[in-house]
Write a protein that holds these residues in place. Sequence first.
Motif, PDB file in Angstrom:
ATOM      1  N   VAL A 114       9.042 -36.467 -10.636  1.00 27.30           N
ATOM      2  CA  VAL A 114       8.970 -36.393  -9.184  1.00 27.30           C
ATOM      3  C   VAL A 114       9.906 -35.323  -8.618  1.00 27.30           C
ATOM      4  CG1 VAL A 114       9.406 -37.692  -7.057  1.00 27.30           C
ATOM      5  CG2 VAL A 114       8.218 -38.779  -8.953  1.00 27.30           C
ATOM      6  N   TRP A 115      11.041 -35.091  -9.290  1.00 27.25           N
ATOM      7  CA  TRP A 115      12.014 -34.139  -8.741  1.00 27.25           C
ATOM      8  C   TRP A 115      11.407 -32.751  -8.571  1.00 27.25           C
ATOM      9  CZ3 TRP A 115      13.232 -29.701 -11.292  1.00 27.25           C
ATOM     10  CH2 TRP A 115      12.926 -29.635 -12.658  1.00 27.25           C
ATOM     11  N   LEU A 116      10.581 -32.340  -9.541  1.00 23.67           N
ATOM     12  CA  LEU A 116       9.943 -31.021  -9.432  1.00 23.67           C
ATOM     13  C   LEU A 116       9.012 -30.966  -8.232  1.00 23.67           C
ATOM     14  CD1 LEU A 116       9.205 -28.192 -10.583  1.00 23.67           C
ATOM     15  CD2 LEU A 116       7.381 -29.336 -11.847  1.00 23.67           C
ATOM     16  N   LEU A 117       8.263 -32.031  -8.022  1.00 26.08           N
ATOM     17  CA  LEU A 117       7.333 -32.070  -6.897  1.00 26.08           C
ATOM     18  C   LEU A 117       8.090 -32.072  -5.571  1.00 26.08           C
ATOM     19  CD1 LEU A 117       4.846 -34.713  -8.342  1.00 26.08           C
ATOM     20  CD2 LEU A 117       4.626 -32.217  -8.375  1.00 26.08           C
ATOM     21  N   ALA A 118       9.249 -32.749  -5.535  1.00 29.37           N
ATOM     22  CA  ALA A 118      10.061 -32.746  -4.321  1.00 29.37           C
ATOM     23  C   ALA A 118      10.580 -31.346  -4.023  1.00 29.37           C
ATOM     24  CB  ALA A 118      11.222 -33.732  -4.458  1.00 29.37           C
ATOM     25  N   VAL A 119      11.021 -30.641  -5.069  1.00 28.66           N
ATOM     26  CA  VAL A 119      11.478 -29.259  -4.886  1.00 28.66           C
ATOM     27  C   VAL A 119      10.335 -28.387  -4.372  1.00 28.66           C
ATOM     28  CG1 VAL A 119      12.302 -27.196  -6.085  1.00 28.66           C
ATOM     29  CG2 VAL A 119      13.317 -29.428  -6.588  1.00 28.66           C
ATOM     30  N   LEU A 120       9.148 -28.552  -4.971  1.00 22.92           N
ATOM     31  CA  LEU A 120       7.987 -27.795  -4.507  1.00 22.92           C
ATOM     32  C   LEU A 120       7.700 -28.106  -3.043  1.00 22.92           C
ATOM     33  CD1 LEU A 120       5.492 -25.990  -4.911  1.00 22.92           C
ATOM     34  CD2 LEU A 120       4.264 -28.016  -5.728  1.00 22.92           C
ATOM     35  N   GLY A 121       7.798 -29.389  -2.675  1.00 20.72           N
ATOM     36  CA  GLY A 121       7.551 -29.768  -1.289  1.00 20.72           C
ATOM     37  C   GLY A 121       8.513 -29.101  -0.328  1.00 20.72           C
ATOM     38  N   VAL A 122       9.793 -29.046  -0.703  1.00 21.76           N
ATOM     39  CA  VAL A 122      10.790 -28.404   0.157  1.00 21.76           C
ATOM     40  C   VAL A 122      10.517 -26.903   0.272  1.00 21.76           C
ATOM     41  CG1 VAL A 122      13.224 -27.806   0.356  1.00 21.76           C
ATOM     42  CG2 VAL A 122      12.561 -30.129  -0.279  1.00 21.76           C
ATOM     43  N   VAL A 123      10.234 -26.260  -0.878  1.00 23.48           N
ATOM     44  CA  VAL A 123       9.964 -24.821  -0.869  1.00 23.48           C
ATOM     45  C   VAL A 123       8.714 -24.515  -0.048  1.00 23.48           C
ATOM     46  CG1 VAL A 123       9.299 -22.852  -2.308  1.00 23.48           C
ATOM     47  CG2 VAL A 123      11.127 -24.395  -3.059  1.00 23.48           C
ATOM     48  N   PHE A 124       7.651 -25.274  -0.290  1.00 27.65           N
ATOM     49  CA  PHE A 124       6.392 -25.024   0.403  1.00 27.65           C
ATOM     50  C   PHE A 124       6.545 -25.272   1.903  1.00 27.65           C
ATOM     51  CE2 PHE A 124       1.977 -25.507   1.625  1.00 27.65           C
ATOM     52  CZ  PHE A 124       1.306 -24.652   0.763  1.00 27.65           C
ATOM     53  N   GLY A 125       7.241 -26.358   2.270  1.00 30.36           N
ATOM     54  CA  GLY A 125       7.441 -26.642   3.685  1.00 30.36           C
ATOM     55  C   GLY A 125       8.273 -25.576   4.379  1.00 30.36           C
ATOM     56  N   THR A 126       9.285 -25.049   3.662  1.00 30.03           N
ATOM     57  CA  THR A 126      10.120 -23.994   4.230  1.00 30.03           C
ATOM     58  C   THR A 126       9.315 -22.719   4.457  1.00 30.03           C
ATOM     59  OG1 THR A 126      12.076 -24.920   3.126  1.00 30.03           O
ATOM     60  CG2 THR A 126      12.190 -22.616   3.860  1.00 30.03           C
ATOM     61  N   VAL A 127       8.533 -22.326   3.448  1.00 29.34           N
ATOM     62  CA  VAL A 127       7.722 -21.115   3.580  1.00 29.34           C
ATOM     63  C   VAL A 127       6.634 -21.312   4.635  1.00 29.34           C
ATOM     64  CG1 VAL A 127       6.223 -19.511   2.355  1.00 29.34           C
ATOM     65  CG2 VAL A 127       8.216 -20.446   1.205  1.00 29.34           C
ATOM     66  N   ASP A 128       6.090 -22.521   4.710  1.00 30.14           N
ATOM     67  CA  ASP A 128       5.082 -22.825   5.724  1.00 30.14           C
ATOM     68  C   ASP A 128       5.628 -22.629   7.136  1.00 30.14           C
ATOM     69  OD1 ASP A 128       2.499 -23.293   5.008  1.00 30.14           O
ATOM     70  OD2 ASP A 128       2.541 -25.440   5.375  1.00 30.14           O
ATOM     71  N   ALA A 129       6.924 -22.920   7.316  1.00 28.14           N
ATOM     72  CA  ALA A 129       7.538 -22.741   8.628  1.00 28.14           C
ATOM     73  C   ALA A 129       7.542 -21.277   9.056  1.00 28.14           C
ATOM     74  CB  ALA A 129       8.969 -23.279   8.616  1.00 28.14           C
ATOM     75  N   LEU A 130       7.462 -20.367   8.087  1.00 23.99           N
ATOM     76  CA  LEU A 130       7.320 -18.941   8.393  1.00 23.99           C
ATOM     77  C   LEU A 130       5.857 -18.547   8.512  1.00 23.99           C
ATOM     78  CD1 LEU A 130       9.934 -17.498   5.847  1.00 23.99           C
ATOM     79  CD2 LEU A 130      10.264 -17.844   8.301  1.00 23.99           C
ATOM     80  N   PHE A 131       5.035 -19.110   7.630  1.00 21.30           N
ATOM     81  CA  PHE A 131       3.630 -18.713   7.559  1.00 21.30           C
ATOM     82  C   PHE A 131       2.848 -19.132   8.797  1.00 21.30           C
ATOM     83  CE2 PHE A 131      -0.762 -19.815   6.409  1.00 21.30           C
ATOM     84  CZ  PHE A 131      -1.209 -18.607   5.890  1.00 21.30           C
ATOM     85  N   MET A 132       3.014 -20.379   9.242  1.00 18.72           N
ATOM     86  CA  MET A 132       2.169 -20.899  10.313  1.00 18.72           C
ATOM     87  C   MET A 132       2.338 -20.153  11.642  1.00 18.72           C
ATOM     88  SD  MET A 132       0.355 -22.973   8.683  1.00 18.72           S
ATOM     89  CE  MET A 132      -0.617 -23.470  10.100  1.00 18.72           C
ATOM     90  N   PRO A 133       3.573 -19.894  12.127  1.00 19.76           N
ATOM     91  CA  PRO A 133       3.675 -19.113  13.370  1.00 19.76           C
ATOM     92  C   PRO A 133       3.126 -17.699  13.221  1.00 19.76           C
ATOM     93  CG  PRO A 133       5.742 -20.244  12.898  1.00 19.76           C
ATOM     94  CD  PRO A 133       4.893 -20.372  11.669  1.00 19.76           C
ATOM     95  N   ALA A 134       3.327 -17.099  12.038  1.00 23.37           N
ATOM     96  CA  ALA A 134       2.868 -15.726  11.850  1.00 23.37           C
ATOM     97  C   ALA A 134       1.351 -15.638  11.837  1.00 23.37           C
ATOM     98  CB  ALA A 134       3.446 -15.160  10.548  1.00 23.37           C
ATOM     99  N   VAL A 135       0.691 -16.548  11.101  1.00 19.41           N
ATOM    100  CA  VAL A 135      -0.768 -16.491  11.034  1.00 19.41           C
ATOM    101  C   VAL A 135      -1.380 -16.853  12.390  1.00 19.41           C
ATOM    102  CG1 VAL A 135      -1.291 -18.883  10.324  1.00 19.41           C
ATOM    103  CG2 VAL A 135      -2.699 -17.004   9.481  1.00 19.41           C
ATOM    104  N   GLY A 136      -0.695 -17.707  13.154  1.00 18.40           N
ATOM    105  CA  GLY A 136      -1.186 -18.042  14.490  1.00 18.40           C
ATOM    106  C   GLY A 136      -1.001 -16.925  15.490  1.00 18.40           C
ATOM    107  N   ALA A 137       0.010 -16.066  15.259  1.00 22.16           N
ATOM    108  CA  ALA A 137       0.269 -14.963  16.182  1.00 22.16           C
ATOM    109  C   ALA A 137      -0.579 -13.735  15.886  1.00 22.16           C
ATOM    110  CB  ALA A 137       1.750 -14.585  16.132  1.00 22.16           C
ATOM    111  N   LEU A 138      -1.212 -13.665  14.728  1.00 25.05           N
ATOM    112  CA  LEU A 138      -1.985 -12.474  14.354  1.00 25.05           C
ATOM    113  C   LEU A 138      -3.167 -12.170  15.279  1.00 25.05           C
ATOM    114  CD1 LEU A 138      -2.161 -12.307  10.454  1.00 25.05           C
ATOM    115  CD2 LEU A 138      -1.367 -10.536  12.017  1.00 25.05           C
ATOM    116  N   PRO A 139      -3.936 -13.173  15.760  1.00 23.74           N
ATOM    117  CA  PRO A 139      -5.101 -12.826  16.594  1.00 23.74           C
ATOM    118  C   PRO A 139      -4.770 -11.923  17.772  1.00 23.74           C
ATOM    119  CG  PRO A 139      -5.258 -15.114  15.959  1.00 23.74           C
ATOM    120  CD  PRO A 139      -3.911 -14.626  15.473  1.00 23.74           C
ATOM    121  N   ALA A 140      -3.601 -12.085  18.376  1.00 26.85           N
ATOM    122  CA  ALA A 140      -3.241 -11.241  19.523  1.00 26.85           C
ATOM    123  C   ALA A 140      -3.107  -9.779  19.138  1.00 26.85           C
ATOM    124  CB  ALA A 140      -1.931 -11.741  20.138  1.00 26.85           C
TER     125      ALA A 140
END
Length: 416
Positions: A114-140
């Motif tokens: 489980v520890w590996l999956l938890a690390v993946l979750g933290v990494v993915f969630g952190t990167v998602d915090a950058l990805f989601m605003p950027a992909v949402g701002a692209l249409p403009a």
Amino acid sequence: MTTTGIRTVPAPAPEEPAHRDGNVLRWLGAYSASAVGDNVYFLALSWAAVQSGGPAQAGLVMAVSAVPRALLMLGGGVVADRFGPRRVVISSDAARCAAVFAVAGLLVVASPGVWLLAVLGVVFGTVDALFMPAVGALPARITGRGQLARVQGMRGLVVRLAHVVGAPLGGLGVALGGSAAAFGIAGALFAVSLPLLISLRVGELPADDTAGGRTAWGDLGDGLRYIRGHRVLAPLTLVVALADLGFVGPLNIGLTMLADERGWGASGMGLVLAGFGTGAGVSALFLTVRGRVPRAGLVLSLTCLTGAVGVGTIAYVPGLWTAMGVALLVGLLIGLTGALTAALAQTESAPAYVGRVTSAFSVFSLGVAPLTYPLTGVAVGAWGTAPVFTASATACALAGAYGLCSRSLRAAELPR
């Protein structure tokens, strides 16, 4: 007779419709691959966590993935505005791809737990915090202001398609090769989106003239002050916050408990969710075809208010098919609310603030609202489904009522 001294000003060139614009279609293709990959990833993560540790550990893994997204989403908007959404979305999508492929490879050769999956979750969630605003701002930056409502409709269609395709694709991966195969499919989908994102032609927007020498914290504070002082964005933010907090919990957790309470089972819950998804898809298709809705601020407030009635009604209807019909109506209304909200947020934002505005709107639906899942579960256990759905409907209704009471939001229009 001749006239002199009269200058003829050429009419502005008409905007190319978004559904015929190759640049928009490349963005849509990248977003589609990424959205389906997200659904496959979350199914693979939850399945691997259950297999490694059980339901309690699975819940923990999913929670640690949501926390960094909630804490860092606003910062992601600052990064998108500082460095440009195209650069940020390409970098973050590549990071997500690499992280998922790495875990898939480790699961092939070992069982790290489980520890590996938890690390993946933290990494993915952190990167998602950058990805989601950027992909949402692209249409403009890839289409004209008059096409943003149509783009949001197209995006809504992709979201519905991703939910329909992603889960079965992830399940197929698990069936054929376990969690490692499912993670591999998710990584491959993220990889498919990268060349499409790289090929985008992105227009330059004016920079924030007041940003010189300011820190990232200063940029964040400036963005929040900008939203708070804006005649449309300020009330629209409150509408989004109330609607998401009232709607997300019942749909994701309350509905599961309602289906169990009524004896509908997993198939019945699936039918109700299918009704909601169908309604939301129809509203997205309507906006894609029409391209613009007059009096957008008034319409989104009314659809939010009437959709709230449907949210409260689901817990009281006697039968499964009636609940499915109500869910279809809710999806139709709330789906239109969400698409118009996103379109208004982008058209009302000054170019230099698009990323920060997008992140502020995303933080409620993608960050804060999922953290209410445990609260919803506890409340249903203590008081039952009907009171909880009623309270949630009240929050949605307050969102719509506030929108109607705000003169500036009520009068807000999308550009022609």
